[in-house]
Design a protein around this motif. Sequence first.
Motif, PDB file in Angstrom:
ATOM      1  N   LYS A 108       0.986  -1.097   0.021  1.00 53.81           N
ATOM      2  CA  LYS A 108      -0.220  -0.019   0.178  1.00 53.81           C
ATOM      3  C   LYS A 108       0.865   1.279   0.000  1.00 53.81           C
ATOM      4  CE  LYS A 108      -3.928  -2.251   2.250  1.00 53.81           C
ATOM      5  NZ  LYS A 108      -4.722  -2.577   3.490  1.00 53.81           N
ATOM      6  N   LEU A 111       2.095   1.980  -3.583  1.00 58.03           N
ATOM      7  CA  LEU A 111       0.982   2.549  -4.412  1.00 58.03           C
ATOM      8  C   LEU A 111       0.915   4.058  -3.811  1.00 58.03           C
ATOM      9  CD1 LEU A 111      -1.988  -0.172  -4.475  1.00 58.03           C
ATOM     10  CD2 LEU A 111      -0.205   0.435  -6.354  1.00 58.03           C
ATOM     11  N   LYS A 112       0.967   4.586  -2.767  1.00 60.58           N
ATOM     12  CA  LYS A 112       0.956   5.873  -2.303  1.00 60.58           C
ATOM     13  C   LYS A 112       2.068   6.803  -3.070  1.00 60.58           C
ATOM     14  CE  LYS A 112      -0.514   5.148   2.356  1.00 60.58           C
ATOM     15  NZ  LYS A 112      -0.215   5.014   3.751  1.00 60.58           N
ATOM     16  N   GLN A 113       3.261   5.856  -3.311  1.00 62.83           N
ATOM     17  CA  GLN A 113       4.307   6.665  -4.156  1.00 62.83           C
ATOM     18  C   GLN A 113       4.069   6.308  -5.647  1.00 62.83           C
ATOM     19  OE1 GLN A 113       6.574   8.219  -2.690  1.00 62.83           O
ATOM     20  NE2 GLN A 113       6.046   7.475  -0.497  1.00 62.83           N
ATOM     21  N   ASP A 114       3.565   5.658  -6.054  1.00 63.81           N
ATOM     22  CA  ASP A 114       3.469   5.136  -7.657  1.00 63.81           C
ATOM     23  C   ASP A 114       2.117   4.417  -7.712  1.00 63.81           C
ATOM     24  OD1 ASP A 114       3.459   4.338 -10.179  1.00 63.81           O
ATOM     25  OD2 ASP A 114       5.251   3.055  -9.969  1.00 63.81           O
ATOM     26  N   ASN A 115       1.282   5.036  -8.032  1.00 63.10           N
ATOM     27  CA  ASN A 115      -0.307   4.340  -7.945  1.00 63.10           C
ATOM     28  C   ASN A 115      -0.281   3.363  -9.352  1.00 63.10           C
ATOM     29  OD1 ASN A 115      -0.507   6.208  -9.990  1.00 63.10           O
ATOM     30  ND2 ASN A 115      -2.320   7.257  -8.801  1.00 63.10           N
ATOM     31  N   THR A 116       0.459   3.334 -10.165  1.00 66.93           N
ATOM     32  CA  THR A 116       0.278   2.435 -11.156  1.00 66.93           C
ATOM     33  C   THR A 116       1.350   1.102 -11.191  1.00 66.93           C
ATOM     34  OG1 THR A 116       2.154   3.722 -12.599  1.00 66.93           O
ATOM     35  CG2 THR A 116      -0.372   4.326 -12.830  1.00 66.93           C
ATOM     36  N   HIS A 117       1.687   0.778  -9.948  1.00 68.16           N
ATOM     37  CA  HIS A 117       2.815  -0.160 -10.066  1.00 68.16           C
ATOM     38  C   HIS A 117       1.914  -1.533  -9.891  1.00 68.16           C
ATOM     39  CE1 HIS A 117       5.771  -2.663  -7.798  1.00 68.16           C
ATOM     40  NE2 HIS A 117       6.582  -1.543  -7.965  1.00 68.16           N
ATOM     41  N   ILE A 121      -0.533  -3.657  -7.132  1.00 64.12           N
ATOM     42  CA  ILE A 121      -1.839  -3.852  -7.295  1.00 64.12           C
ATOM     43  C   ILE A 121      -2.441  -5.320  -7.150  1.00 64.12           C
ATOM     44  CG2 ILE A 121      -3.846  -3.217  -8.646  1.00 64.12           C
ATOM     45  CD1 ILE A 121      -2.439  -1.087  -9.683  1.00 64.12           C
ATOM     46  N   ARG A 143      -8.666  -2.873 -12.078  1.00 60.16           N
ATOM     47  CA  ARG A 143      -7.787  -1.807 -12.196  1.00 60.16           C
ATOM     48  C   ARG A 143      -6.555  -2.112 -13.153  1.00 60.16           C
ATOM     49  NH1 ARG A 143      -5.924   3.205 -12.946  1.00 60.16           N
ATOM     50  NH2 ARG A 143      -4.035   3.859 -11.790  1.00 60.16           N
TER      51      ARG A 143
END
Length: 307
Positions: A108, A111-117, A121, A143
């Motif tokens: 999580k 994802l805060k740093q890179d929401n397309t990782h 996901i 997603r």
Amino acid sequence: ALDLAALATEHAQFKDWWWKVQIGKCYYRLGLYREAEKQFKSALKQQDMVDTILYLAKVYVRLDQPVTALNLFKQGLDRFPGEVTLICGIARIYEEMNNISSAAEYYKDVLKQDNTHVEAIACIGSNHFYSDQPEIALRFYRRLLQMGVYNCQLFNNLGLCCFYAQQYDMTLSSFERALFLAENEEETADVWYNLGHVAVGIGDLNLAYQCFRLTLVNNNDHAEAYNNLAVLEMRKGHIEQARALLQTASSLAPHMYEPHFNFAILSEKIGDLQRSYTAAQKSEEAFPGHVDTQQLIKQLKQHFAML
């Protein structure tokens, strides 16, 4: 490559961190992990680099020192706050140590740093699926679809999530797409195995039998498929076939408790109490908290006491 790097380091009077990293890589590939560790540490003293930290962590993982690797990553995060690759490294190690809740927390953070990782996901999605939240898992996998990920594993997981979330209209089409996209026989086997589970879920045991057979056609070492086929054979009353399949499953995957437990139940039904007791003990070793195994062992001990 090692000789070249050694000469270059010597030429640079041992002051060039880059060549030390190259020597470390060579040692790592040769399996000389302690030597690689020395080179990476020396390089880090001269120049703080994320890549060098990642290589050093790989060495510690190979040396079976996950806690040292974790500490290294955390020290790296102090110097490079919010670095995605380091947070991801921590999450992977927690996942390998079977500490899924901590792994999910770090994913999580990724994802805060890179929401397309993609990896983060997918892992959070799988964590929700195994926490009996298929609807939430489905959102994560969708997603990934929106992001353009298009492979067999994703559609396989989508199919399972749809089935357990009772969205039956999507289930079979997802599995069909997964079969179409499978790149090797092992992937195909996994899809057929999951289709077998869906068939058991809807009560179509003939379809389930065919699916598990197709799993074994594609991957002859699929222990779970042997185990499930054996259960279906037991229901048909084919004792010998079931026994042979269970023995194959337990030899392929001794860490699984299901084949041992099923073998114990089968042996008890046909009156072979000694074999049943041995198999039940193996099942208990593999999964000490399994209530049905404990009850079976208790029953068998009572039988033996009466004798």
